[in-house]
Write a protein that holds these residues in place. Structure first.
Motif, PDB file in Angstrom:
ATOM      1  N   ALA A 126       0.899  -0.882   0.020  1.00 41.83           N
ATOM      2  CA  ALA A 126       0.128   0.035   0.057  1.00 41.83           C
ATOM      3  C   ALA A 126       1.380   1.238  -0.057  1.00 41.83           C
ATOM      4  O   ALA A 126       0.734   2.348  -0.685  1.00 41.83           O
ATOM      5  CB  ALA A 126      -0.564  -0.030   1.278  1.00 41.83           C
ATOM      6  N   GLU A 129       1.840   1.444  -3.299  1.00 43.75           N
ATOM      7  CA  GLU A 129       1.201   1.868  -4.264  1.00 43.75           C
ATOM      8  C   GLU A 129       1.110   0.709  -5.408  1.00 43.75           C
ATOM      9  O   GLU A 129       1.001   0.968  -6.299  1.00 43.75           O
ATOM     10  CB  GLU A 129       0.888   3.202  -4.824  1.00 43.75           C
ATOM     11  N   ARG A 153      -6.566  -1.549   0.736  1.00 44.32           N
ATOM     12  CA  ARG A 153      -6.074  -0.230   1.023  1.00 44.32           C
ATOM     13  C   ARG A 153      -4.863  -0.335   0.102  1.00 44.32           C
ATOM     14  O   ARG A 153      -4.708   0.547  -0.661  1.00 44.32           O
ATOM     15  CB  ARG A 153      -5.214  -0.443   2.596  1.00 44.32           C
ATOM     16  N   ALA A 157      -5.108   2.102  -2.827  1.00 45.95           N
ATOM     17  CA  ALA A 157      -3.611   2.706  -2.935  1.00 45.95           C
ATOM     18  C   ALA A 157      -3.015   2.652  -4.514  1.00 45.95           C
ATOM     19  O   ALA A 157      -2.635   3.594  -4.883  1.00 45.95           O
ATOM     20  CB  ALA A 157      -2.444   2.667  -1.938  1.00 45.95           C
TER      21      ALA A 157
END
Length: 360
Positions: A126, A129, A153, A157
């Motif tokens: 996360a 990303e 998440r 992200a």
């Protein structure tokens, strides 16, 4: 009997000594580790910052030359900076993670038997990303609520196609688990700009969710933008909840409908008379909050009715506040409770003016 007491006494003393010695030894080791980690911070952090702005950081060579504890501090420091920095500096930190293999280890840790390892991997993915395939997330991260939240998440992200749909489905996986604060925040982030994903999922599966999750979903919807043209079809299930047995769900449904206050057709479908006469004061309070969003003659009359007749102090205060914020005159007090409510709201309005005048 005396001999048994002595044996018990010796055993207790011995056990206490062992536990005390173990605790002392552990404390010494932890204190030593903390001193070494603090010393490493003074070396590692300046080195990372200097390399961030240098022409060639040579991350891999630098990292290979660090001690084990210095590597630990380096990873923790980079994780902290990834949460705070943007732009070129963040891109450079992601190159560090690639150079030393953090991203690959994080991806491979998803298949670990240890939940802690999977969670650590999800945190790094996360932060970096990095997208992960939907198949892999479903295979390794759907067994526990914690890993589902972490996987959602990662989806948010990495901003992959259908991120809102996939992340929302992970968070509401089986409809039985109440969302943690972290998961609730992720659900909001996924649906903030367009709540189609949550509305669509709730339309088909929301009736099977437990009360806690359903209330949380309704709360999130009250703060997210709903799709324009398809609003009525998407919120049909919310209207059915206005007759639910649970007062928490009835109140949540009214709160969720506040986002559609612009639609006259949806307003007409709200059973206002039943809502303001609901036996639960939280439902009536939610009804007054919704009516305050409408700001028309119909809502004004119902708010005035609430100020004059609601038996609950907090609900009556909610009606009076909403009426006052709509620049409508508060009704003349008809009883002592109503008089106290009206005086309280008028005092709230006078106070900011006095403060502003004092600073002028």
């Amino acid at each position: 009997m005396t001999e048994r007491l002595w044996i018990a006494f010796v055993v207790i003393v011995a056990a206490t000594a062992v536990v005390g010695t173990g605790t002392l030894a552990l404390s010494i080791l932890l204190a030593r580790f903390e001193r070494r980690r603090e010393a490493a911070r003074h070396v590692v952090r300046p080195a990372i910052l200097s390399r961030l702005h240098g022409p060639d950081p040579e991350w891999e060579t630098w990292y290979d030359g660090l001690s084990r504890i210095e590597r630990h501090v380096a990873r923790r420091t980079v994780a902290t900076y990834l949460r705070r920095l943007r732009g070129r500096e963040r891109e450079e930190l992601t190159r560090f993670a690639e150079a030393v293999g953090i991203d690959e280890r994080a991806r491979s840790s998803l298949s670990s038997r240890l939940v802690l390892n999977r969670l650590r991997g999800l945190v790094w993915l996360a932060l970096l990303e990095r997208p992960v395939s939907r198949r892999r997330l479903r295979e390794y991260c759907t067994g526990r609520a914690e890993t589902r939240a972490g996987a959602a998440r990662v989806v948010y992200a990495s901003d992959t196609p259908h991120a809102a749909r996939d992340g929302t489905a992970l968070l509401c996986w089986d409809g039985d688990d109440r969302l943690s604060v972290f998961a609730l925040d992720t659900l909001y982030r996924l649906n903030d700009d367009d709540a189609t994903a949550l509305l669509s999922l709730a339309t088909t599966e929301g009736t099977w969710w437990n009360e806690e999750l359903l209330v949380q979903a309704l709360t999130v919807l009250a703060h997210c933008r709903a799709p324009g043209a398809e609003t009525e079809a998407h919120v049909e299930w919310i209207h059915t909840l206005l007759e639910h047995d649970s007062p928490r769900i009835r109140a949540g449904a009214l709160v969720a409908l506040s986002r559609q206050s612009w639609s006259q057709s949806l307003r007409r479908r709200v059973p206002v008379e039943r809502a303001v006469a609901d036996p639960d004061p939280n439902v009536r309070t939610a009804a007054y909050e919704l009516l305050g969003q409408w700001n028309d003659e119909t809502s004004t009359r119902w708010l005035e009715y609430g100020v004059r007749n609601d038996p609950d102090d907090r609900s009556r205060l909610a009606a009076a506040r909403r009426l006052s914020r709509s620049d409508r005159a508060l009704p003349d007090p008809s009883s002592d409770p109503v008089e106290r409510t009206v005086d309280w709201v008028r005092a709230e309005h006078r106070t900011p003016r006095r403060v502003a005048t004092g600073w002028s």
